[in-house]
Design an enzyme around this catalytic site. Structure first.
Site, PDB file in Angstrom:
ATOM      1  N   GLU A  66      -9.178   4.778   0.595  1.00 23.10           N
ATOM      2  CA  GLU A  66      -8.496   5.444   1.710  1.00 23.10           C
ATOM      3  C   GLU A  66      -7.027   5.632   1.377  1.00 23.10           C
ATOM      4  O   GLU A  66      -6.359   4.704   0.917  1.00 23.10           O
ATOM      5  CB  GLU A  66      -8.574   4.585   2.977  1.00 23.10           C
ATOM      6  CG  GLU A  66      -9.966   4.325   3.490  1.00 23.10           C
ATOM      7  CD  GLU A  66      -9.961   3.488   4.770  1.00 23.10           C
ATOM      8  OE1 GLU A  66     -11.019   3.422   5.402  1.00 23.10           O
ATOM      9  OE2 GLU A  66      -8.917   2.895   5.128  1.00 23.10           O
ATOM     10  N   TYR A  98       6.651   2.141   7.650  1.00 19.00           N
ATOM     11  CA  TYR A  98       5.711   2.796   8.553  1.00 19.00           C
ATOM     12  C   TYR A  98       5.830   4.306   8.418  1.00 19.00           C
ATOM     13  O   TYR A  98       6.913   4.868   8.578  1.00 19.00           O
ATOM     14  CB  TYR A  98       5.967   2.373  10.005  1.00 19.00           C
ATOM     15  CG  TYR A  98       5.025   3.031  10.989  1.00 19.00           C
ATOM     16  CD1 TYR A  98       3.675   2.734  10.969  1.00 19.00           C
ATOM     17  CD2 TYR A  98       5.484   3.963  11.919  1.00 19.00           C
ATOM     18  CE1 TYR A  98       2.794   3.344  11.849  1.00 19.00           C
ATOM     19  CE2 TYR A  98       4.614   4.578  12.810  1.00 19.00           C
ATOM     20  CZ  TYR A  98       3.263   4.259  12.764  1.00 19.00           C
ATOM     21  OH  TYR A  98       2.398   4.870  13.639  1.00 19.00           O
ATOM     22  N   ASN A 119     -12.844   0.581   0.661  1.00 12.78           N
ATOM     23  CA  ASN A 119     -14.086   0.133   1.282  1.00 12.78           C
ATOM     24  C   ASN A 119     -15.155   0.038   0.209  1.00 12.78           C
ATOM     25  O   ASN A 119     -15.457   1.020  -0.459  1.00 12.78           O
ATOM     26  CB  ASN A 119     -14.522   1.104   2.369  1.00 12.78           C
ATOM     27  CG  ASN A 119     -13.461   1.254   3.437  1.00 12.78           C
ATOM     28  OD1 ASN A 119     -12.868   0.276   3.880  1.00 12.78           O
ATOM     29  ND2 ASN A 119     -13.175   2.476   3.813  1.00 12.78           N
ATOM     30  N   LYS A 179      -6.249  -7.446   1.868  1.00 15.22           N
ATOM     31  CA  LYS A 179      -5.532  -6.161   1.838  1.00 15.22           C
ATOM     32  C   LYS A 179      -4.251  -6.208   1.005  1.00 15.22           C
ATOM     33  O   LYS A 179      -3.913  -5.221   0.339  1.00 15.22           O
ATOM     34  CB  LYS A 179      -5.241  -5.666   3.262  1.00 15.22           C
ATOM     35  CG  LYS A 179      -6.481  -5.537   4.139  1.00 15.22           C
ATOM     36  CD  LYS A 179      -7.556  -4.654   3.517  1.00 15.22           C
ATOM     37  CE  LYS A 179      -8.898  -4.842   4.201  1.00 15.22           C
ATOM     38  NZ  LYS A 179     -10.019  -4.200   3.482  1.00 15.22           N
ATOM     39  N   GLY A 223      -7.279  -1.425  11.178  1.00 12.90           N
ATOM     40  CA  GLY A 223      -6.338  -1.380  12.297  1.00 12.90           C
ATOM     41  C   GLY A 223      -6.166  -2.681  13.068  1.00 12.90           C
ATOM     42  O   GLY A 223      -5.358  -2.749  13.983  1.00 12.90           O
ATOM     43  N   VAL A 268     -20.296   5.416   6.722  1.00 13.95           N
ATOM     44  CA  VAL A 268     -20.966   6.215   7.751  1.00 13.95           C
ATOM     45  C   VAL A 268     -20.885   7.702   7.392  1.00 13.95           C
ATOM     46  O   VAL A 268     -21.872   8.431   7.495  1.00 13.95           O
ATOM     47  CB  VAL A 268     -20.300   5.976   9.133  1.00 13.95           C
ATOM     48  CG1 VAL A 268     -20.881   6.910  10.184  1.00 13.95           C
ATOM     49  CG2 VAL A 268     -20.435   4.525   9.576  1.00 13.95           C
ATOM     50  N   ARG A 315     -18.393  -0.138   0.047  1.00 12.99           N
ATOM     51  CA  ARG A 315     -19.745   0.067   0.609  1.00 12.99           C
ATOM     52  C   ARG A 315     -20.025   1.563   0.704  1.00 12.99           C
ATOM     53  O   ARG A 315     -19.127   2.377   0.495  1.00 12.99           O
ATOM     54  CB  ARG A 315     -19.777  -0.516   2.025  1.00 12.99           C
ATOM     55  CG  ARG A 315     -18.712   0.135   2.905  1.00 12.99           C
ATOM     56  CD  ARG A 315     -18.865  -0.138   4.387  1.00 12.99           C
ATOM     57  NE  ARG A 315     -18.006   0.727   5.170  1.00 12.99           N
ATOM     58  CZ  ARG A 315     -16.748   0.461   5.522  1.00 12.99           C
ATOM     59  NH1 ARG A 315     -16.185  -0.690   5.174  1.00 12.99           N
ATOM     60  NH2 ARG A 315     -16.052   1.324   6.231  1.00 12.99           N
ATOM     61  N   GLU A 330       5.300  -3.214   5.209  1.00 12.37           N
ATOM     62  CA  GLU A 330       5.585  -1.977   4.468  1.00 12.37           C
ATOM     63  C   GLU A 330       6.227  -0.944   5.369  1.00 12.37           C
ATOM     64  O   GLU A 330       6.268  -1.094   6.589  1.00 12.37           O
ATOM     65  CB  GLU A 330       4.312  -1.429   3.794  1.00 12.37           C
ATOM     66  CG  GLU A 330       3.199  -1.064   4.734  1.00 12.37           C
ATOM     67  CD  GLU A 330       1.894  -0.682   4.012  1.00 12.37           C
ATOM     68  OE1 GLU A 330       1.597  -1.215   2.919  1.00 12.37           O
ATOM     69  OE2 GLU A 330       1.160   0.146   4.564  1.00 12.37           O
ATOM     70  N   LYS A 353       1.174  -5.984   8.610  1.00 11.56           N
ATOM     71  CA  LYS A 353      -0.289  -5.938   8.556  1.00 11.56           C
ATOM     72  C   LYS A 353      -0.861  -7.286   8.133  1.00 11.56           C
ATOM     73  O   LYS A 353      -0.316  -7.941   7.247  1.00 11.56           O
ATOM     74  CB  LYS A 353      -0.745  -4.888   7.535  1.00 11.56           C
ATOM     75  CG  LYS A 353      -0.401  -3.456   7.908  1.00 11.56           C
ATOM     76  CD  LYS A 353      -0.926  -2.479   6.854  1.00 11.56           C
ATOM     77  CE  LYS A 353      -0.663  -1.047   7.287  1.00 11.56           C
ATOM     78  NZ  LYS A 353      -1.148  -0.073   6.286  1.00 11.56           N
TER      79      LYS A 353
END
Ligand code: MV4
Length: 446
Positions: free
Chosen positions: A275, A202, A290, A116, A165, A295, A292, A200, A158
């Site tokens: 995202e 918030y 992501n 990340k 998350g 969903v 891929r 970072e 993170k």
């Protein structure tokens, strides 16, 4: 084009891929665990190979067994779906060295986005807006303190190996930073085997807005608009929609162009999602990529009239993307139907489905692997169906969703249908003015 694709997945996405393959004239191989012997994927695929006992580690995550299945059946490509091995760099690499096409981006792109902090650095260098914070990972509490003073509290720590998350700590004042830093790092070490963290600013109550991208092997990357996934509970998405009620034409264009720039910087091929966090002042910042099919891809398909799974298979086979951008029409909403009890903290509710009837009609789509008499195994995730509606306006789509949920009958197990029905009647949801904190305050219990 490929002759035979092995689907390294289960559930509704396995069926989704099998259907796309049929339309493209490609034969299919389902792999299944002993718990999925009576699944529709096994029935619908041209061939099926049992790859092991129920636990994922011994079946859907077992790389040697999946590759052996591909070799004995002569599959020339593998579709990983989502979850399981979809974002596993090692798997994508082994496919390549075995002469089997991995339907997805290059191992290098998967790897760069899987870390990340590296993903954030890569995006920042490509000119994509990122949240102010450390340049990459930080190993010293002292440096973390200094950065936090510079950007101002609250800050968020993170795990670089995290995502979705896991391994995060919010810090509201300097006195709490050291403990948070150490616990986040220890948690990351035990969860991912990697203690590295970054820090970072918030952002309070952001929206989660993501851009669908698609890249081909000739350097073209298109964006297919956004999805708003702000209705989440404990980092599990419950509802997704497109377009986002918070995104204007101007923001969409800026976000879409940022997503394209970022994707091109890693030579992205296939379906991907960038995202973003969208704050109250409508500033957006890269959060994660992501690598891929997701969903929630159907909401984009409904609004644009494109088949994203067929397209990702075509680009993997070397087809050029049509540069003419599809025109978005109307509004689509997806509700995730999980076998969970909303009255008891969404606890899983596997078991036998004793009655199953799903809704239909104009603009109603159900992606499911369930059927009357289906025994839901307890080993995998609890998604049992996706109900997607498409209508000309958001108001009409919400109304259509409410009635479609009303028609949906699933007996024998508890589901999230009652939760969604209450949500469709909620004023805040109907107003479109909500953020990622909304579900925490939404009273949905009976
Ligand atoms: C954030 C944030 C606020 N500020 N980062 C949650 C999942 C992980 N991918 C990143 N997440 C967040 N990162 C900064 N700088 C708030 C969240 C967040 C969140 C993000 C999207 C959807 C739901 C969420 C729920 C809680 C926190």
């Amino acid at each position: 084009m490929f002759k035979k694709i092995l689907i390294a997945n289960r559930g509704e996405i396995a069926l989704r891929v099998i259907r796309a393959c049929r339309e493209l004239g490609i034969s299919t191989v389902a792999v299944y665990s002993e718990a999925d012997r009576y699944s529709l994927a096994v029935k619908y695929a041209d061939e099926a190979v049992c790859i092991g006992p129920p636990p994922s580690k011994e079946s859907y995550l077992n790389i040697p067994r999946i590759l052996a299945a591909a070799e004995v059946t002569g599959a020339d490509a593998i579709h990983p779906g989502y979850g399981f091995l979809a974002e596993n760099t090692n798997f994508a690499e082994i496919c390549a060295t075995s002469g089997i096409t991995f339907i997805g981006p290059s191992p290098a792109a998967i790897n760069a986005m899987g870390d990340k902090a590296l993903a954030k650095e890569t995006m920042r260098k490509a000119g994509v807006p990122v949240v102010p914070g450390s340049d990459g990972v930080i190993s010293e509490v002292k440096l973390a303190k200094k950065i936090a003073e510079d950007i101002g509290y609250p800050v968020i720590i993170k795990a670089t190996a995290g995502g979705g998350g896991r391994g995060m700590r919010i810090v509201r004042e300097a006195g709490d930073l050291e403990t948070a830093f150490r616990t986040a790092s220890a948690e990351a070490e035990s969860a991912f085997g990697n203690p590295a963290v970054y820090i970072e600013k918030y952002l309070e109550e952001p929206r989660h807005v993501e851009i669908q991208v698609m890249g081909d092997q000739f350097g073209t990357v298109l964006h297919f608009g956004e999805r708003d996934c702000s209705v989440q509970r404990r980092h599990q998405k419950l509802v997704e929609e497109s377009p986002s009620p918070a995104v204007t034409t101007k923001i969409r264009e800026a976000m879409g162009n940022a997503a394209i720039k970022g994707s091109k910087s890693v030579k992205y091929v296939g379906a991907g999602t960038i995202e973003f966090l969208l704050d109250k002042n409508k500033n957006f910042y890269f959060m994660e990529m992501n690598t891929r099919i997701q969903v929630e891809h159907p909401v984009t398909e409904e609004v644009l009239g494109v088949d994203l799974v067929k397209t990702q298979i075509e680009v993997a086979a070397g087809k050029r993307l049509d540069k003419a951008k599809p025109i978005p029409e109307g509004h689509a909403i997806e509700c995730r139907i999980n076998v969970e009890d909303p009255n008891h903290d969404f606890r899983p509710s596997p078991g036998k489905i004793t009655a199953f009837h799903f809704p239909g009609g104009h603009g109603v789509r159900v992606d499911t692997h369930a059927y009357d008499g289906y025994e839901i195994p307890p080993y995998y995730d609890s998604l049992i169906a996706k109900l997607i509606v498409h209508s000309s306006t958001r108001e009409e789509a919400v109304e259509k969703m409410y009635h479609a949920l009303d028609e949906f009958v699933i007996e024998g197990v508890k589901t999230t249908i009652p939760f969604h029905r209450k949500l469709m009647k909620n004023d805040r949801f109907r107003s479109g003015k909500f953020d990622t904190k909304f579900i925490e305050t939404f009273d949905f219990k009976d």
